[in-house]
Design a protein around this motif. Structure first.
Motif, PDB file in Angstrom:
ATOM      1  N   ARG A 110     -12.062 -20.292  53.461  1.00 36.43           N
ATOM      2  CA  ARG A 110     -12.926 -21.350  53.260  1.00 36.43           C
ATOM      3  C   ARG A 110     -12.185 -21.961  54.793  1.00 36.43           C
ATOM      4  NH1 ARG A 110     -11.955 -21.386  48.485  1.00 36.43           N
ATOM      5  NH2 ARG A 110     -13.638 -20.352  47.774  1.00 36.43           N
ATOM      6  N   LEU A 154     -16.404 -25.958  56.648  1.00 30.31           N
ATOM      7  CA  LEU A 154     -16.956 -25.939  58.326  1.00 30.31           C
ATOM      8  C   LEU A 154     -17.064 -24.531  58.447  1.00 30.31           C
ATOM      9  CD1 LEU A 154     -13.903 -28.229  59.517  1.00 30.31           C
ATOM     10  CD2 LEU A 154     -16.042 -29.015  59.174  1.00 30.31           C
ATOM     11  N   ASP A 155     -18.570 -24.785  59.040  1.00 29.69           N
ATOM     12  CA  ASP A 155     -18.900 -23.632  59.662  1.00 29.69           C
ATOM     13  C   ASP A 155     -18.043 -22.680  60.830  1.00 29.69           C
ATOM     14  OD1 ASP A 155     -20.720 -23.498  58.233  1.00 29.69           O
ATOM     15  OD2 ASP A 155     -22.120 -23.975  59.270  1.00 29.69           O
ATOM     16  N   HIS A 156     -17.550 -23.723  61.644  1.00 30.44           N
ATOM     17  CA  HIS A 156     -16.555 -23.618  62.917  1.00 30.44           C
ATOM     18  C   HIS A 156     -15.601 -23.800  62.748  1.00 30.44           C
ATOM     19  CE1 HIS A 156     -18.989 -26.840  64.540  1.00 30.44           C
ATOM     20  NE2 HIS A 156     -18.429 -27.140  65.201  1.00 30.44           N
TER      21      HIS A 156
END
Length: 263
Positions: A110, A154-156
């Protein structure tokens, strides 16, 4: 449970008290913290240099080590402070790519933004997030906090742009990516790249310099320059009894060609 180790990688040098202050913050939060200076001699604002140092050093640390990297020319700007949790390590620093090489060689579980002010110092400056955000986060993580406590997922996140090696026929083209303390010119050409050409007879060229063959080590150098595979597994150009960077005038980004001379 044994305390997680904390490493520090910065461009703060040893003249100013910044590194000592970060350690003071960590120890004020967790007096039993164990801290190792990976390096504080990164060239100022050299994100790639710090990323390389961290990438090639982190495999030699115990599982669950917390690596803090603060080379942060965008401090106080739009870039986010982040924590990356991997299968066997943690990485803390600015989201500018400095953590990406080391984190991507592991399994990323993550990535979170360090947004929870509970884990910041009470007053956060716009110029010293190493003291006010990154050091406290490392200390709390070492003391037992979970990565999910520090902020939203955060996704990116930012990956460092890495120069590719180009291959054409019996030749490959790379470039200098790092110059170490001794002035050695380290390229992005890997052992695997050289194996694809065949290492029996190779010619390495940099500007007007031509080196035939790969040396086994520094001591085997009998001419002015020598090419070899260094401890990172990358092609390096060194200078016998001197600094290759100063003698050649070469710099980061300069092209390096490797050509097979056949068997």
């Amino acid at each position: 449970m044994e305390k997680r180790l904390i490493t520090l990688t910065t461009d703060f040098g040893d003249k100013d008290p910044f590194v000592g202050i970060m350690k003071g913050v960590i120890l004020s939060i967790d007096a039993g913290a164990r801290i190792v200076d990976l390096t504080n001699g990164v060239e100022p604002q050299d994100i790639r240099g710090a990323a390389l140092a961290l990438n090639y050093a982190c495999p030699f640390f115990p599982p669950q080590t917390i690596h803090v990297a603060v080379v942060d020319p965008g401090v106080g700007g739009a870039r986010r402070p982040i924590l990356i949790e991997c299968d066997d390590a943690f990485f803390i620093g600015p989201d500018n790519g400095v953590l990406s090489l080391a984190a991507e060689r592991k399994k990323v579980k993550r990535v979170v933004e360090l947004a929870n002010r509970r884990y910041h110092l009470q007053s956060v400056s716009s110029t010293f997030h190493g003291r006010d955000i990154f050091a406290p986060a490392a200390a709390h993580l070492a003391a037992g906090a979970s990565a999910v406590d520090f902020g939203p997922a955060l996704d990116h996140w930012t990956r460092l742009e890495w120069p590719e090696v180009a291959k054409s026929g019996d030749e490959i083209r790379g470039e200098i990516i790092y110059i170490d303390h001794f002035g050695n010119l380290i390229t992005n050409v890997s052992a695997r790249d050289l194996d694809a050409l065949g290492r029996q007879r190779l010619e390495v060229s940099l500007a007007e310099i031509t080196i035939e063959g790969l040396a086994e080590n520094y001591a085997s150098a009998v001419k002015e320059y020598v090419a070899l595979l260094n401890s990172w597994g990358l092609l390096e150009i060194s200078c016998f009894n001197g600094r290759a960077d100063r003698r050649s005038g070469a710099d980061v980004g300069d092209p390096v060609h490797v050509r097979s001379l056949g068997r």
